[in-house]
Design a protein around this motif. Sequence first.
Motif, short mmCIF file in Angstrom:
data_model
loop_
_atom_site.label_atom_id
_atom_site.label_comp_id
_atom_site.label_asym_id
_atom_site.label_seq_id
_atom_site.Cartn_x
_atom_site.Cartn_y
_atom_site.Cartn_z
N ASN A 123 0.65 4.80 -17.40
CA ASN A 123 0.56 3.98 -16.21
C ASN A 123 -0.90 3.60 -15.99
O ASN A 123 -1.73 4.47 -15.77
CB ASN A 123 1.09 4.74 -14.99
CG ASN A 123 0.96 3.97 -13.68
OD1 ASN A 123 0.76 4.57 -12.64
ND2 ASN A 123 1.09 2.67 -13.71
N ARG A 182 5.14 3.07 -16.32
CA ARG A 182 5.52 3.06 -14.90
C ARG A 182 4.59 2.13 -14.14
O ARG A 182 3.37 2.17 -14.31
CB ARG A 182 5.41 4.46 -14.30
CG ARG A 182 5.79 4.46 -12.81
CD ARG A 182 5.40 5.73 -12.14
NE ARG A 182 3.96 5.73 -11.88
CZ ARG A 182 3.36 6.53 -11.02
NH1 ARG A 182 4.04 7.41 -10.33
NH2 ARG A 182 2.06 6.48 -10.84
N SER A 183 5.17 1.27 -13.32
CA SER A 183 4.39 0.38 -12.47
C SER A 183 5.37 -0.38 -11.57
O SER A 183 6.58 -0.18 -11.65
CB SER A 183 3.58 -0.61 -13.31
OG SER A 183 2.61 -1.27 -12.53
N ALA A 184 4.83 -1.25 -10.73
CA ALA A 184 5.67 -2.17 -9.96
C ALA A 184 5.78 -3.43 -10.82
O ALA A 184 4.91 -4.29 -10.79
CB ALA A 184 5.03 -2.47 -8.61
N CYS A 192 10.29 1.29 -12.87
CA CYS A 192 9.82 0.39 -11.81
C CYS A 192 9.63 1.11 -10.49
O CYS A 192 10.56 1.74 -9.98
CB CYS A 192 10.81 -0.75 -11.63
SG CYS A 192 11.00 -1.76 -13.10
N LYS A 193 8.43 0.99 -9.94
CA LYS A 193 8.16 1.47 -8.58
C LYS A 193 8.70 0.43 -7.62
O LYS A 193 8.66 -0.77 -7.89
CB LYS A 193 6.65 1.57 -8.34
CG LYS A 193 5.94 2.62 -9.09
CD LYS A 193 4.47 2.46 -8.73
CE LYS A 193 3.64 3.65 -9.09
NZ LYS A 193 2.27 3.46 -8.60
N GLU A 212 1.00 1.67 -4.68
CA GLU A 212 0.27 2.57 -3.79
C GLU A 212 -0.12 1.90 -2.47
O GLU A 212 -0.93 0.98 -2.45
CB GLU A 212 -1.00 3.09 -4.47
CG GLU A 212 -0.74 4.09 -5.57
CD GLU A 212 -0.30 3.48 -6.90
OE1 GLU A 212 -0.24 2.24 -7.02
OE2 GLU A 212 -0.02 4.26 -7.81
#
Length: 166
Positions: free
Chosen positions: A97, A118-120, A155-156, A160
């Motif tokens: 990530n 992992r990320s948006a 997917c987030k 943050e």
Amino acid sequence: MSWLKEVIGTEKAIIAMCHMQPMPGDPYYCRDKGMEYVVETTRRELLALQEGGVDGVLIANEFCFPITPNTGTVTLMAMAAVVGSLKRDIRIPFGVNVVYNPAETIKMAAAVGASFGRSAFGGAYAGAYGVHNVNYGDMVRLKYSLGHPEIQLLCKFNPEGDVRLA
């Protein structure tokens, strides 16, 4: 068969976070200790997580503050160097990530041989770092254009501290 079963070996996987220390170019990077410190602290955390019995590990630059959606080249190079130096120690499936940067997360996964990122990967968000808009279709096409359609995207829902605009 779900990708978790296929890639990690179980339907209910425990994927632990392995946090890298600040990288060169970050305000909190410890120049006195250098990259050796970043590598060794990440290695210790990785080994502890593996010995603790997790099913997979997500290696991230969580301590690269302040966060920026335009991750600098030096950070990307340092992250790849750290993961590359850990490859001989990694005994479980791993992902990466690049915090707040979905496209670079996919590129990093392809470069270091990660099974997932992992990320948006899609959506529009607003928060302390401004407005952030990511097209999921572009992210999927990116992994195909890199020749790595097998990379799984975790997917987030919200990056943050952001709020989803949709």
